[in-house]
Every structure is written in C-alpha cells, then in structure tokens.
Design an enzyme around this catalytic site. Structure first.
Site, PDB file in Angstrom:
ATOM      1  CB  CYS A 147      -2.168  -0.496   8.410  1.00 16.82           C
ATOM      2  SG  CYS A 147      -1.259   0.313   9.579  1.00 16.82           S
ATOM      3  CG  HIS A 192      -1.684  -4.867  10.350  1.00 12.02           C
ATOM      4  ND1 HIS A 192      -1.451  -4.869   9.030  1.00 12.02           N
ATOM      5  CD2 HIS A 192      -1.219  -3.928  11.157  1.00 12.02           C
ATOM      6  CE1 HIS A 192      -0.798  -3.487   8.958  1.00 12.02           C
ATOM      7  NE2 HIS A 192      -0.465  -3.035  10.207  1.00 12.02           N
ATOM      8  CD  GLU A 215      -2.337  -7.753   7.635  1.00 14.45           C
ATOM      9  OE1 GLU A 215      -3.611  -7.604   7.913  1.00 14.45           O
ATOM     10  OE2 GLU A 215      -1.539  -6.832   7.588  1.00 14.45           O
TER      11      GLU A 215
END
Lengths: 241, 295
Positions: free
Chosen positions: A81, A174, A176
């Site tokens: 991002c 993302h 994560e």
C-alpha cells in the site's frame, strides 16, 4: 549464517502487523526508525500507513540515503500500500518519488475514499492456486508497468495490484491484515538468496535482477486457516450487544 | 470474484494504517494543509477546537458540511469529522459527505442521553471515546472500529488522558490474569459483552486500535501516552492554540514515532515556543467536564 533479520520501517503505520507475520514465518522483524536500525538486515518491509506522513519522517531522520543504498545493492524489499507508493519511480499526483526502484506509475487513493475500501480474492499464480485474500484500504493502483516489471496479480477489471521487479516486491493491498504469509515467505526466500546467493536457487544469479526464484515458484499453501476477523468479530459484537 | 466494500476488516484496517501517527484537529483548509505538511496521519475537521468550544459554551454540533468538504479537498490524508453522541442523522450526513471516519464525540453536546449510535448500520467506520475498558468494549459492541481514550478535551492538561489510558491498560492486564470461569463475572462488572471480554482476556489487547486523546499539548505528552500503551494520538487544541502551530505539529509527530527515545524527544522539544496555556482540572466544575458524557 546467523538468524535472519528483516527490517520493517516503523516511522508510522501498520508495522507491528508485519513484524507479527514475520514471527509467524520464523524470522526476526526489526523495527526501523533510525539509520542505525538497518544494521545487519537482509531484507526490508515498507508497511501500510500514510505515505505523506512516512516520507516526512523518513527524511527527518536521514533514512533515505541508507535505504537507497541497501536497495541499490539489491537488498530485497516488500512494500504494501503506502510502501508500494514509496517504491514507485513515478507518483501520478505529483508527489516526488522516495525510493524510485520500481519502474511503475502509481495512482494514490485510486479507488476513492474510505467508503470505497474493499476486500476481494485475487489470483497470484506465483504463490500457487490458493487465492490471496486482498484487503484494499484507500489503496493505490499501478497505472503503468515498466518493461522489466513482472505483473503478479490483477483485479477482475485488469488493474494491476501486485508486481515484482528483481528484488522489489509490492502490493496495493495488505496481506498482513488477512492472515496471508506467502508474500512474506517469498521475501524471506529472496533475502536468503541475496545474502547467500545460490543457497535457494542452486545457482548464482545477479542479485538484483533475477526474475524468478526456481525454489519459490510453488510456495506451499499457508497451513493456518485464513483469519477473516471481520464477520466473526462483528457477529460477536452484535450477538452480544 | 466477489468484492465487498466497507467490511469490518477495512473499517478496522484504516485505523491500523493510522497507528504510530498523530490525528490533528483542524478548523480550516489552511490548518489542514499545515497538519498534513507536518506529517499528520489524518485530520479531524471541526468548526472550533475543543478549547474554543469550551470557552464558547452553548450547544456544540456537527460542523458545517461545506467546511468539512473544503478540508477534504485540501488534503490527501484521511479526514474525520465529529457527530454528537447518539445523533445518527449527523452521522448519516457525514457518511453522505464521504468522510473517512466519524468520531461520535463527547466534545460535542450529546443528542441522546441513553443510546449511542448503532454504528453497525453505517458503511463509514467510527471512532469512539472511553474512560475505561468496559466503556471501550461497549462502544466496540455497538460497532466502533477504533477507540480513543477521552482525556479532558480542550484543557491542554494530560492528567485525565493518563488516567484513562492507564484504566484501559490495567483493565486489560487484569483480564489476562483471570481464569476462564471468572470472565463471566468480569463481563458483568465491566458491563460489556462476554465475547469481547473473553477475546481481550485471550489476546491481551483491545480488538481494535486504541489512540489517546484529550489534553495532549507537547511532544512529551504524546510520548507519555505512547509509552503508556497508546497506538497513536489525537491532538486537538494543543497544536493550533500553541505559539507556533507548524513547529509544534512537526515536533509532536516526531515524538510519537520516537516515543521511546529520550534523546530524540529532547531534540524535538527544543525551542518550540509556548504550548497552549491549559487549565488545571480542579478548576473545572463537574458539570463542565466533557469526559463524563457517554456511558
């Protein structure tokens, strides 16, 4: 070789989430706030956050020259991002590039404001058949891809959201936040190969230019069930309220 | 493939992207630019900063949508705006404007003394204030995707913010030490849903991001909040009521990143001019306190 350390830029943003994923894949994540924190790292993650805030903090404490130097030497890097924006050679709204090592044009906030943030499943052939769950938050998009950039994934409408060029890996979404570990494992494999060329691929490659890592073409599926905290947490909250 | 917008992960996720950052109150587009240039990770669009709301008295409401739009056009970072507690129509208007986050805020005059907004009904995410763990979990149950401790807004005095972040953090630590069969009673005592109480006991953290707000006016204040467990800070009056707002804003941003490094905190605290004057809490009558609004 000593235990591998991967730096995670920690000036602002969702750096703790990346350190958690690294822990899950068995690697030490080191929070990077000052140039001295870069000592001994084999790879670097530029997390999500606000790129305008991050670029100011990067420059205030002199992080730009040492990170550029690491990248120039082919140290593997993964940007998510805002991190992808920081790696772009060209940012379309006129912001100056920060670490221009990825030959792409990036459009910031390409989908709109927060109300347009979304989740979707993505095909990322490099990571195997199991789809990647993409969480896009005020996300950027790759508007132009240079000739040496490998497109790793597109949305259904064709827009490019994951790329790799040599040892530079970047996603508009993302991993994560979605319990996804395969990108991090790919970064770790790239870092291992960069630190000790040949250890992974079985032959020496020019460190900053290898397009594929033979050992990494079929990364095993994430053993842990994907956590989609959203619906569950929301359901819990509702049931209880 | 199916695409879903405004999911819990995206609502909560935006707050995760703001972590380690400073969200600044701004009342004009020019202020918003100053905040963005200083490194703010988001701005809160307001007609008046809390210190002025406190001074003006009367009923404090949602800001003029034209002002909020002007601020949204001025910056590329996320823009938040405040709705009154329980005023779900102000929230609908803010959602229609397309703000990135709504703060259901005690700084404005409450519109409902019994019910907070049902935040699950909105596509836009909400941040809500709290003074302790129970209040935080009640707001999360109602759909808040981010929490901030309340402090006492507009005072320039950190003391209430410290009290509230300590209360939240020690509440969490106490839960993690409990046996599972003790959590039912803990939920009753916290007046919070059992499922959320059990989740906090298991993970040792709130299920959403938690910032500190209310009274931060120096870099040291911001770092204190961070060392006490904040994941980022809101600064209201502290910036634009100081002598040199741009400088103070930059310094607070730096201090929030390097909150654990006293040498850097010393460096960024030098020569900032006067912070906002501030108010001793003892001089504020109970009826004039903002933090007691909400339940």
């Amino acid at each position: 070789m000593t235990a591998m350390k991967i730096g995670v830029l920690a000036v602002q943003g969702a750096f703790a989430e990346h350190v958690d994923v690294l822990r899950r894949v068995g690697v030490d994540g080191v929070e990077v706030r000052l140039p001295s924190d870069l000592e001994g790292i084999c790879g670097l993650i530029l997390p999500g956050g606000e790129s305008t805030a991050m670029r100011k903090l990067i420059d205030r404490w002199g992080l730009r020259p040492p990170i550029l130097d690491l990248l120039a030497h082919g140290t593997p890097v993964f940007g998510t991002c805002a991190g992808m924006i920081l790696l772009a050679r060209h940012i379309l709204d006129g912001d100056a590039p920060v670490f221009p090592v990825l030959d792409v044009d990036i459009k910031r906030n390409a989908f709109g404001r927060q109300l347009d943030s979304f989740e979707t499943d993505l095909h990322v052939p490099l990571l195997g058949d199991l789809p990647v769950h993409g969480v896009f938050i005020r996300a950027p998009v790759v508007a132009r891809v240079g000739p040496t950039v490998e497109v790793l994934s597109r949305l259904d409408d064709g827009r490019v959201v994951a790329v790799r060029e040599g040892n530079v890996l970047a996603t508009a979404f993302h991993p994560e936040l979605a319990g996804e570990t395969r990108f991090h494992r790919l970064l770790v494999a790239m870092a291992a190969d960069h630190a000790e060329p040949g250890a992974v691929s079985g032959r020496r490659l020019r460190p900053s230019r290898h397009r594929t890592l033979p050992g990494m073409t079929a990364i095993p599926a994430d053993p842990a069930p994907r956590t989609r905290t959203g619906p569950t947490a929301e359901a819990e909250g509702r049931a209880a309220s | 493939m199916s695409t879903e917008t405004s999911t819990w992960a995206t609502k909560k996720g935006l707050a995760q992207m703001l972590k380690g950052g400073v969200i600044m109150d701004v009342v004009t587009a020019e202020h918003a630019k100053i905040a963005e240039d200083a490194g703010a990770c988001a701005v809160m669009a307001l007609e008046r900063v809390p210190a002025d709301i406190r001074a003006a008295g009367g009923v404090a409401r949602m800001s003029d949508p034209a002002l909020i739009e002007a601020i949204m056009h001025a910056v590329t970072i996320p823009v938040m705006a405040k709705a009154r507690i329980g005023h779900f129509v102000e929230a609908q208007i803010l959602e229609a404007l397309g703000v990135d986050y709504i703060d259901e805020s005690e700084v404005l005059t409450p519109a409902d003394e019994a019910f907070h907004i049902d935040k699950h009904q909105f596509k836009v995410p909400f941040v809500c204030g709290c003074r302790d763990l129970g209040e935080a979990l009640r707001r999360i149950a109602e759909g808040a995707a981010m929490i901030r401790t309340k402090g006492e807004a507009g005072t320039g005095n950190i003391v209430e913010a410290v009290r509230h972040i300590r209360a939240v953090q020690s509440g969490i630590r106490a839960l993690t030490a409990k046996r599972e069969d003790e959590l039912f009673t803990a939920a009753k005592e916290l007046q919070a849903p059992y499922e959320l109480v059990a989740e906090v006991a298991r993970t040792g953290r709130l299920p959403v991001v938690n910032f500190v707000a209310g009274g931060i006016s120096t870099p040291a204040d911001a770092a204190l909040a961070m060392q006490l467990g904040a994941e980022g800070v809101f600064v209201g009056s502290g910036i634009f009521k100081s002598d040199d707002p741009a400088r103070m804003a930059r310094a607070i941003v730096q201090a929030t990143t390097h909150y654990d490094d006293p040498r850097i905190l010393a460096e960024v605290s030098k020569g900032l001019g006067a912070p906002m004057r501030g108010i001793e809490l003892g001089t504020i009558a109970e009826a004039d306190r903002l933090a007691v609004r909400g339940w």
